[in-house]
Design an enzyme around this catalytic site. Structure first.
Site, short mmCIF file in Angstrom:
data_model
loop_
_atom_site.label_atom_id
_atom_site.label_comp_id
_atom_site.label_asym_id
_atom_site.label_seq_id
_atom_site.Cartn_x
_atom_site.Cartn_y
_atom_site.Cartn_z
CD GLU A 64 -7.48 5.17 -5.11
OE1 GLU A 64 -6.69 4.62 -4.31
OE2 GLU A 64 -8.42 5.91 -4.76
CG HIS A 107 -1.82 1.12 1.36
ND1 HIS A 107 -1.71 2.08 2.34
CD2 HIS A 107 -2.89 1.48 0.60
CE1 HIS A 107 -2.67 2.97 2.20
NE2 HIS A 107 -3.41 2.63 1.16
CG ASP A 125 -3.13 6.25 -3.87
OD1 ASP A 125 -4.11 5.56 -4.18
OD2 ASP A 125 -2.56 6.17 -2.77
CD GLU A 173 -2.71 2.09 -3.35
OE1 GLU A 173 -2.01 2.44 -2.39
OE2 GLU A 173 -3.91 2.37 -3.46
CG HIS A 231 -3.29 9.04 -0.44
ND1 HIS A 231 -3.99 9.92 0.36
CD2 HIS A 231 -4.07 7.95 -0.56
CE1 HIS A 231 -5.14 9.38 0.71
NE2 HIS A 231 -5.22 8.18 0.17
O1 G3P Z 1 -6.80 1.97 -2.87
C1 G3P Z 1 -6.87 1.14 -1.76
C2 G3P Z 1 -6.56 1.99 -0.60
O2 G3P Z 1 -5.33 2.59 -0.87
C3 G3P Z 1 -7.64 3.00 -0.46
O3 G3P Z 1 -7.32 3.94 0.46
O4 G3P Z 1 -7.04 6.32 0.80
O5 G3P Z 1 -5.08 4.81 0.90
O6 G3P Z 1 -6.13 5.36 -1.27
P1 G3P Z 1 -6.35 5.17 0.19
CA CA Z 2 -5.21 3.94 -2.86
#
Ligand code: G3P
Ligand code: CA
Length: 336
Positions: A164, A29, A58, A56, A71
Protein backbone atom coordinates in the site's frame (compact mmCIF):
# COMPACT_ATOMS: atom_id res chain seq x y z
CA UNK A 1 20.23 -7.19 -0.94
CA UNK A 2 19.48 -8.32 -4.46
CA UNK A 3 16.33 -10.07 -5.70
CA UNK A 4 16.56 -13.75 -6.55
CA UNK A 5 18.03 -14.58 -9.95
CA UNK A 6 15.51 -14.34 -12.77
CA UNK A 7 15.03 -18.07 -13.37
CA UNK A 8 14.59 -18.82 -9.68
CA UNK A 9 12.16 -15.93 -9.43
CA UNK A 10 10.05 -17.29 -12.26
CA UNK A 11 10.00 -20.75 -10.71
CA UNK A 12 9.11 -19.23 -7.36
CA UNK A 13 6.20 -17.22 -8.69
CA UNK A 14 4.87 -19.80 -11.11
CA UNK A 15 2.57 -21.85 -8.83
CA UNK A 16 0.46 -18.95 -7.61
CA UNK A 17 0.55 -17.25 -10.98
CA UNK A 18 -0.97 -20.38 -12.44
CA UNK A 19 -3.47 -21.32 -9.77
CA UNK A 20 -4.87 -19.24 -6.94
CA UNK A 21 -6.90 -21.01 -4.26
CA UNK A 22 -10.56 -21.63 -5.08
CA UNK A 23 -11.52 -20.18 -1.71
CA UNK A 24 -11.33 -16.47 -0.81
CA UNK A 25 -7.85 -15.00 -0.38
CA UNK A 26 -6.43 -14.49 3.09
CA UNK A 27 -4.27 -11.38 3.44
CA UNK A 28 -2.10 -11.21 6.54
CA UNK A 29 -2.72 -7.63 7.65
CA UNK A 30 0.63 -6.02 8.54
CA UNK A 31 1.82 -9.65 8.70
CA UNK A 32 0.46 -11.95 11.39
CA UNK A 33 0.01 -8.81 13.47
CA UNK A 34 -2.33 -10.50 15.93
CA UNK A 35 0.69 -12.40 17.24
CA UNK A 36 3.82 -10.30 16.66
CA UNK A 37 4.50 -6.56 16.39
CA UNK A 38 3.07 -5.32 13.10
CA UNK A 39 5.19 -5.01 9.96
CA UNK A 40 8.25 -6.69 11.44
CA UNK A 41 9.95 -9.39 9.42
CA UNK A 42 9.04 -11.76 12.25
CA UNK A 43 5.34 -10.97 11.72
CA UNK A 44 5.72 -11.56 7.98
CA UNK A 45 7.58 -14.84 8.43
CA UNK A 46 4.93 -16.04 10.86
CA UNK A 47 2.15 -15.00 8.49
CA UNK A 48 3.88 -16.99 5.77
CA UNK A 49 4.20 -20.00 8.06
CA UNK A 50 0.53 -19.78 9.03
CA UNK A 51 -0.38 -20.11 5.36
CA UNK A 52 -1.54 -16.62 4.40
CA UNK A 53 -2.03 -16.20 0.66
CA UNK A 54 -0.77 -12.60 0.71
CA UNK A 55 1.35 -10.55 3.13
CA UNK A 56 0.59 -6.83 3.41
CA UNK A 57 3.12 -3.95 3.27
CA UNK A 58 2.23 -0.37 4.21
CA UNK A 59 4.94 1.84 2.74
CA UNK A 60 6.28 5.28 3.69
CA UNK A 61 9.52 7.06 2.79
CA UNK A 62 12.54 7.89 4.93
CA UNK A 63 14.41 11.22 4.80
CA UNK A 64 16.80 9.67 2.26
CA UNK A 65 13.94 8.40 0.10
CA UNK A 66 14.09 4.73 1.06
CA UNK A 67 10.73 2.94 1.11
CA UNK A 68 10.21 1.27 4.49
CA UNK A 69 7.39 -0.92 5.72
CA UNK A 70 5.51 1.05 8.36
CA UNK A 71 1.82 1.76 8.79
CA UNK A 72 1.94 5.27 10.25
CA UNK A 73 3.65 8.36 8.95
CA UNK A 74 4.99 8.44 12.50
CA UNK A 75 7.49 6.26 14.32
CA UNK A 76 6.32 6.86 17.85
CA UNK A 77 3.46 4.39 18.35
CA UNK A 78 5.51 1.32 17.40
CA UNK A 79 9.13 2.19 18.25
CA UNK A 80 11.33 3.69 20.96
CA UNK A 81 12.11 6.77 18.82
CA UNK A 82 11.19 9.26 21.56
CA UNK A 83 13.78 7.74 23.89
CA UNK A 84 16.53 7.39 21.27
CA UNK A 85 16.02 10.70 19.47
CA UNK A 86 14.58 13.18 21.97
CA UNK A 87 13.98 16.58 20.42
CA UNK A 88 13.35 15.26 16.91
CA UNK A 89 9.56 15.57 17.00
CA UNK A 90 7.76 18.13 14.86
CA UNK A 91 5.76 20.90 16.56
CA UNK A 92 2.76 18.55 16.68
CA UNK A 93 4.76 16.27 18.97
CA UNK A 94 5.02 13.44 16.44
CA UNK A 95 8.17 11.76 15.12
CA UNK A 96 7.81 11.45 11.34
CA UNK A 97 9.61 8.68 9.45
CA UNK A 98 10.25 11.25 6.72
CA UNK A 99 12.49 13.21 9.13
CA UNK A 100 14.83 10.26 9.81
CA UNK A 101 17.42 8.64 7.59
CA UNK A 102 17.40 4.90 7.10
CA UNK A 103 20.55 4.67 9.21
CA UNK A 104 18.67 6.34 12.06
CA UNK A 105 15.55 4.25 11.59
CA UNK A 106 17.66 1.10 11.73
CA UNK A 107 18.60 2.05 15.30
CA UNK A 108 14.98 1.95 16.44
CA UNK A 109 13.47 -1.03 18.16
CA UNK A 110 9.96 -2.04 17.15
CA UNK A 111 7.48 -3.02 19.84
CA UNK A 112 3.79 -3.79 19.96
CA UNK A 113 1.63 -0.75 19.10
CA UNK A 114 0.74 1.49 22.03
CA UNK A 115 -1.89 4.15 22.44
CA UNK A 116 0.15 7.35 22.80
CA UNK A 117 -2.57 8.99 24.88
CA UNK A 118 -2.11 6.60 27.79
CA UNK A 119 0.98 4.57 26.88
CA UNK A 120 -0.97 1.33 27.04
CA UNK A 121 -1.05 -1.47 24.49
CA UNK A 122 -3.53 -0.90 21.67
CA UNK A 123 -4.49 -4.59 21.86
CA UNK A 124 -3.77 -5.79 25.40
CA UNK A 125 -4.12 -9.51 24.65
CA UNK A 126 -1.44 -9.51 21.95
CA UNK A 127 2.37 -9.62 22.06
CA UNK A 128 3.30 -7.79 25.26
CA UNK A 129 4.03 -4.12 24.63
CA UNK A 130 6.42 -3.98 27.59
CA UNK A 131 8.76 -6.65 26.19
CA UNK A 132 12.26 -5.21 25.69
CA UNK A 133 14.55 -5.61 24.01
CA UNK A 134 12.54 -7.06 21.14
CA UNK A 135 15.40 -7.11 18.64
CA UNK A 136 12.82 -6.17 16.00
CA UNK A 137 13.44 -3.48 13.39
CA UNK A 138 11.55 -1.55 10.71
CA UNK A 139 12.35 -3.30 7.43
CA UNK A 140 12.95 -1.67 4.11
CA UNK A 141 10.60 -2.75 1.33
CA UNK A 142 13.54 -4.44 -0.37
CA UNK A 143 14.43 -6.43 2.74
CA UNK A 144 10.86 -7.57 3.13
CA UNK A 145 10.41 -8.66 -0.48
CA UNK A 146 13.72 -10.50 -0.30
CA UNK A 147 12.52 -12.37 2.80
CA UNK A 148 9.17 -13.28 1.24
CA UNK A 149 10.71 -14.57 -1.97
CA UNK A 150 13.30 -16.56 -0.02
CA UNK A 151 10.55 -18.07 2.12
CA UNK A 152 8.55 -18.88 -0.99
CA UNK A 153 11.48 -20.87 -2.23
CA UNK A 154 12.47 -22.58 1.02
CA UNK A 155 8.88 -23.50 1.93
CA UNK A 156 7.76 -24.43 -1.57
CA UNK A 157 4.65 -22.30 -1.09
CA UNK A 158 4.18 -18.90 -2.68
CA UNK A 159 2.77 -16.06 -0.63
CA UNK A 160 1.96 -12.95 -2.60
CA UNK A 161 2.45 -9.34 -1.57
CA UNK A 162 -0.11 -6.59 -1.01
CA UNK A 163 1.77 -3.24 -0.89
CA UNK A 164 0.00 0.00 0.00
CA UNK A 165 1.27 3.46 -0.95
CA UNK A 166 0.60 5.36 2.26
CA UNK A 167 -0.54 8.98 2.18
CA UNK A 168 0.80 9.93 -1.27
CA UNK A 169 -0.82 13.35 -1.16
CA UNK A 170 0.86 14.16 2.15
CA UNK A 171 4.22 12.93 0.84
CA UNK A 172 3.84 15.08 -2.26
CA UNK A 173 2.99 18.10 -0.13
CA UNK A 174 6.38 17.43 1.51
CA UNK A 175 8.02 17.35 -1.92
CA UNK A 176 8.24 13.55 -2.10
CA UNK A 177 6.71 10.92 -4.37
CA UNK A 178 6.45 7.42 -2.85
CA UNK A 179 4.78 5.85 -5.89
CA UNK A 180 7.69 6.80 -8.13
CA UNK A 181 10.07 5.23 -5.63
CA UNK A 182 8.08 2.05 -4.99
CA UNK A 183 7.11 1.01 -8.52
CA UNK A 184 10.69 0.32 -9.69
CA UNK A 185 11.28 -1.83 -6.59
CA UNK A 186 8.18 -3.89 -7.32
CA UNK A 187 9.28 -4.26 -10.93
CA UNK A 188 12.76 -5.34 -9.92
CA UNK A 189 11.29 -8.10 -7.76
CA UNK A 190 9.07 -9.35 -10.58
CA UNK A 191 5.69 -8.00 -9.49
CA UNK A 192 4.92 -5.54 -12.27
CA UNK A 193 2.25 -7.39 -14.23
CA UNK A 194 -1.06 -9.09 -13.52
CA UNK A 195 0.36 -12.62 -13.59
CA UNK A 196 2.43 -11.80 -10.50
CA UNK A 197 1.05 -12.46 -7.00
CA UNK A 198 0.71 -8.80 -6.09
CA UNK A 199 -2.09 -6.32 -5.44
CA UNK A 200 -0.99 -2.68 -5.22
CA UNK A 201 -3.39 -0.68 -3.05
CA UNK A 202 -4.05 2.92 -2.10
CA UNK A 203 -6.77 4.90 -0.31
CA UNK A 204 -6.43 7.96 -2.54
CA UNK A 205 -8.46 7.88 -5.74
CA UNK A 206 -6.32 10.50 -7.43
CA UNK A 207 -3.24 8.34 -6.82
CA UNK A 208 -4.93 5.14 -8.00
CA UNK A 209 -5.72 6.85 -11.30
CA UNK A 210 -2.20 8.25 -11.46
CA UNK A 211 -0.65 4.83 -10.81
CA UNK A 212 -2.55 3.35 -13.74
CA UNK A 213 -2.21 6.38 -16.00
CA UNK A 214 0.80 8.66 -15.60
CA UNK A 215 2.95 6.07 -13.79
CA UNK A 216 2.00 3.15 -16.05
CA UNK A 217 1.43 0.46 -13.40
CA UNK A 218 0.44 -2.73 -15.23
CA UNK A 219 -0.09 -4.98 -12.21
CA UNK A 220 -3.22 -5.55 -10.21
CA UNK A 221 -4.55 -2.47 -8.46
CA UNK A 222 -6.98 -2.05 -5.56
CA UNK A 223 -8.85 1.08 -4.49
CA UNK A 224 -9.22 1.16 -0.72
CA UNK A 225 -12.45 2.64 0.60
CA UNK A 226 -12.65 3.98 4.13
CA UNK A 227 -15.66 3.68 6.36
CA UNK A 228 -18.55 6.12 6.53
CA UNK A 229 -17.41 9.42 8.00
CA UNK A 230 -13.71 8.73 7.47
CA UNK A 231 -11.48 11.44 6.06
CA UNK A 232 -10.24 10.43 2.63
CA UNK A 233 -7.45 13.01 2.08
CA UNK A 234 -9.37 14.43 -0.86
CA UNK A 235 -11.08 11.15 -1.76
CA UNK A 236 -14.86 11.02 -1.40
CA UNK A 237 -15.54 7.47 -0.27
CA UNK A 238 -19.30 8.03 -0.46
CA UNK A 239 -18.94 8.77 -4.16
CA UNK A 240 -16.60 5.81 -4.70
CA UNK A 241 -19.30 3.37 -3.55
CA UNK A 242 -21.95 5.00 -5.73
CA UNK A 243 -22.69 3.38 -9.07
CA UNK A 244 -20.81 6.13 -10.93
CA UNK A 245 -17.89 5.84 -8.54
CA UNK A 246 -17.63 2.07 -8.84
CA UNK A 247 -17.77 2.32 -12.63
CA UNK A 248 -14.91 4.81 -12.55
CA UNK A 249 -12.91 2.53 -10.26
CA UNK A 250 -13.60 -0.48 -12.49
CA UNK A 251 -12.13 1.41 -15.44
CA UNK A 252 -8.70 1.54 -13.80
CA UNK A 253 -8.57 -0.95 -10.91
CA UNK A 254 -9.03 -4.67 -10.38
CA UNK A 255 -10.64 -4.56 -6.98
CA UNK A 256 -11.77 -2.61 -3.98
CA UNK A 257 -10.72 -2.88 -0.36
CA UNK A 258 -13.60 -1.47 1.65
CA UNK A 259 -13.85 -1.08 5.41
CA UNK A 260 -15.86 -4.01 6.76
CA UNK A 261 -18.71 -1.68 7.70
CA UNK A 262 -19.34 -1.00 4.03
CA UNK A 263 -20.02 -4.71 3.48
CA UNK A 264 -21.77 -5.92 6.60
CA UNK A 265 -23.20 -4.33 9.73
CA UNK A 266 -25.02 -5.38 12.90
CA UNK A 267 -27.60 -2.64 13.52
CA UNK A 268 -28.11 -3.51 17.19
CA UNK A 269 -26.99 -5.97 19.82
CA UNK A 270 -28.49 -9.36 19.06
CA UNK A 271 -29.59 -8.43 15.55
CA UNK A 272 -28.53 -10.54 12.57
CA UNK A 273 -25.88 -9.32 10.17
CA UNK A 274 -27.08 -7.05 7.40
CA UNK A 275 -25.18 -7.35 4.14
CA UNK A 276 -25.04 -4.28 1.91
CA UNK A 277 -25.25 -4.48 -1.87
CA UNK A 278 -21.65 -3.27 -2.34
CA UNK A 279 -20.14 -6.69 -3.05
CA UNK A 280 -22.78 -7.56 -5.64
CA UNK A 281 -22.47 -4.20 -7.39
CA UNK A 282 -18.68 -4.31 -7.41
CA UNK A 283 -18.51 -7.87 -8.69
CA UNK A 284 -21.02 -7.05 -11.43
CA UNK A 285 -18.41 -4.58 -12.66
CA UNK A 286 -15.64 -7.17 -12.48
CA UNK A 287 -14.09 -5.83 -9.29
CA UNK A 288 -12.77 -8.20 -6.63
CA UNK A 289 -13.71 -7.23 -3.06
CA UNK A 290 -11.20 -7.57 -0.20
CA UNK A 291 -12.52 -5.89 2.97
CA UNK A 292 -10.39 -4.90 5.97
CA UNK A 293 -9.75 -5.83 8.82
CA UNK A 294 -10.73 -9.01 10.64
CA UNK A 295 -9.64 -8.75 14.29
CA UNK A 296 -10.89 -11.10 16.96
CA UNK A 297 -10.08 -8.49 19.60
CA UNK A 298 -11.65 -5.52 17.81
CA UNK A 299 -14.93 -6.65 16.28
CA UNK A 300 -17.37 -4.38 14.42
CA UNK A 301 -19.98 -2.75 16.61
CA UNK A 302 -22.61 -5.23 17.79
CA UNK A 303 -20.93 -8.17 16.05
CA UNK A 304 -21.11 -10.99 18.62
CA UNK A 305 -17.92 -12.88 17.85
CA UNK A 306 -15.30 -13.82 15.28
CA UNK A 307 -17.25 -16.77 13.81
CA UNK A 308 -20.20 -14.45 13.18
CA UNK A 309 -17.95 -11.91 11.47
CA UNK A 310 -16.30 -14.47 9.23
CA UNK A 311 -19.63 -16.14 8.40
CA UNK A 312 -21.07 -12.77 7.42
CA UNK A 313 -18.13 -11.80 5.23
CA UNK A 314 -17.45 -15.11 3.53
CA UNK A 315 -20.77 -16.95 3.83
CA UNK A 316 -23.33 -14.18 3.42
CA UNK A 317 -21.50 -11.38 1.59
CA UNK A 318 -19.27 -13.78 -0.36
CA UNK A 319 -16.24 -11.52 -0.53
CA UNK A 320 -13.24 -12.55 -2.65
CA UNK A 321 -10.75 -12.19 0.17
CA UNK A 322 -10.10 -10.24 3.36
CA UNK A 323 -7.40 -8.63 5.44
CA UNK A 324 -6.97 -10.31 8.79
CA UNK A 325 -4.69 -9.85 11.80
CA UNK A 326 -5.19 -13.57 12.49
CA UNK A 327 -4.56 -15.45 9.22
CA UNK A 328 -4.66 -18.86 10.92
CA UNK A 329 -8.15 -18.25 12.32
CA UNK A 330 -9.45 -16.99 9.00
CA UNK A 331 -7.89 -19.92 7.13
CA UNK A 332 -9.37 -22.33 9.68
CA UNK A 333 -12.81 -20.88 9.00
CA UNK A 334 -12.39 -21.12 5.23
CA UNK A 335 -11.03 -24.67 5.35
CA UNK A 336 -13.92 -26.04 7.41
O1 G3P B 1 -4.87 -1.69 3.35
C1 G3P B 1 -5.93 -2.40 3.90
C2 G3P B 1 -5.97 -2.03 5.32
O2 G3P B 1 -4.69 -2.27 5.84
C3 G3P B 1 -6.32 -0.59 5.42
O3 G3P B 1 -6.19 -0.12 6.68
O4 G3P B 1 -5.08 1.56 8.03
O5 G3P B 1 -4.49 -0.83 8.28
O6 G3P B 1 -3.74 0.44 6.31
P1 G3P B 1 -4.80 0.29 7.33
CA1 CA C 1 -2.87 -1.10 4.79
Amino acid sequence: MRPLPQLALLLTLAPLALAQPARPLVVAHRGASGYLPEHTLAAKAYGHALGADFLEQDIVLTKDDVPVVLHDLYLDAVTDVARRFPGRARPDGRYYALDFTLAEIRQLEVRERVNLKNGEAQYPARYPAAVAPTGLRIPTLEEELTLIQALNRSSGRVAGIYPEIKAPRWHRDQGRDPSRVVLPVLARFGYADKTAPCFLQCFEWEEVRRLRGELGWKGRLVQLIGGAGQDGAGTDYGWLVSEAGLQAVAAVADGIGPAIGRVVTWPAAGSPAQVTDLVARARALGLAVHPYTIRRDDLPRHCPDLPALQAALFGAARVDGAFTDFPDLTLAYLRR
